[in-house]
Every structure is written in C-alpha cells, then in structure tokens.
Design a protein around this motif. Structure first.
Motif, short mmCIF file in Angstrom:
data_model
loop_
_atom_site.label_atom_id
_atom_site.label_comp_id
_atom_site.label_asym_id
_atom_site.label_seq_id
_atom_site.Cartn_x
_atom_site.Cartn_y
_atom_site.Cartn_z
N VAL A 13 65.02 -20.02 -22.66
CA VAL A 13 65.77 -21.26 -22.55
C VAL A 13 65.18 -22.14 -21.45
CG1 VAL A 13 68.02 -22.28 -22.07
CG2 VAL A 13 67.87 -20.23 -23.47
N GLU A 38 72.07 -34.78 -25.54
CA GLU A 38 71.74 -33.41 -25.85
C GLU A 38 70.30 -33.31 -26.38
OE1 GLU A 38 74.94 -30.59 -27.70
OE2 GLU A 38 73.89 -31.65 -29.29
N TYR A 42 71.64 -26.39 -16.58
CA TYR A 42 71.66 -26.77 -17.99
C TYR A 42 72.51 -25.78 -18.76
CZ TYR A 42 67.72 -29.76 -16.84
OH TYR A 42 66.92 -30.72 -16.27
N LEU A 78 70.78 -27.97 -25.88
CA LEU A 78 70.72 -28.02 -24.42
C LEU A 78 71.47 -29.25 -23.93
CD1 LEU A 78 66.90 -27.46 -23.94
CD2 LEU A 78 68.69 -25.74 -23.75
N TRP A 98 73.40 -24.15 -22.47
CA TRP A 98 72.78 -23.98 -23.77
C TRP A 98 73.73 -23.27 -24.71
CZ3 TRP A 98 72.06 -19.14 -25.85
CH2 TRP A 98 72.11 -18.07 -24.97
N VAL A 155 63.78 -25.92 -21.83
CA VAL A 155 64.22 -27.08 -21.04
C VAL A 155 63.02 -27.83 -20.49
CG1 VAL A 155 65.39 -27.78 -18.91
CG2 VAL A 155 66.49 -26.14 -20.45
#
Length: 106
Positions: free
Chosen positions: A76, A49, A18, A41, A20, A80
C-alpha cells in the motif's frame, strides 16, 4: 503494523496518514477476462480518492485456484508513492483517479 488479509487500514507515508480499502478482489469478467484487485486510497482529511488497479494474479491466468490476497502495508505504501509520483493530488477536488500498478504496487 502489518495488515495481512485485512480489507482496510491506514499507512503512514512520509509523515502523512493514508487510509486504504480493498474495493474489488480479483474476478472474472466475460468482457475482459481476469481482472485484478483494486484498492482505494484517501489521504486523511482530504476528499480526492485514488484507486490502484493491480494486474490479475498469475495463478489465475494459469487456471489455478484462487488463493488468499496478500495485502500489506509495504504494498500500500508503494502504491501511495506511485500514485503521488503519477500526479495524484489528494487535496484537490474531483472524481477518483485510477492508476495501474504492478503486483508490488509500483
């Protein structure tokens, strides 16, 4: 890989990459008061997104000075997972989906 104080990067969550990007730092809004940072993300090779909205840091609510943002891969990654659990489908089409998360990305 630790991404401290960066404004973009990639994380590997459950074998999927992913990307970011920091979209907004905490800021003052006349209408809403302090607003927290937002992180966008995007799963690699997809188009939908997710945007994570964090609460404003407590130090700003108390009238203290701004400090450096603490964004790292762990926050992060939790974001996710939280977005996926809340129904984000990265492979679908459509507008970005916005999710409210806590300061830890949950």
């Amino acid at each position: 890989m630790l991404n401290m104080h960066n404004q973009a990067g990639t994380v590997l969550v459950d074998g999927v990459t992913y990307e970011w990007e920091l979209r907004r730092e905490p800021q003052w809004s006349d209408a809403d008061g302090w607003r927290g940072m937002t992180i966008a993300l995007l799963q690699a090779d997809t188009q939908r997104e997710a945007v994570l909205e964090f609460p404003p840091p407590k130090r700003l609510l108390k009238g203290l000075q701004r400090g450096r943002l603490q964004i790292n891969d762990a926050i992060v990654s939790r974001g996710v997972r939280a977005a996926l659990a809340a129904g984000w489908e990265p492979a679908s089409r459509g507008k970005p989906v916005v999710f409210m998360v806590d300061a830890d990305g949950n």
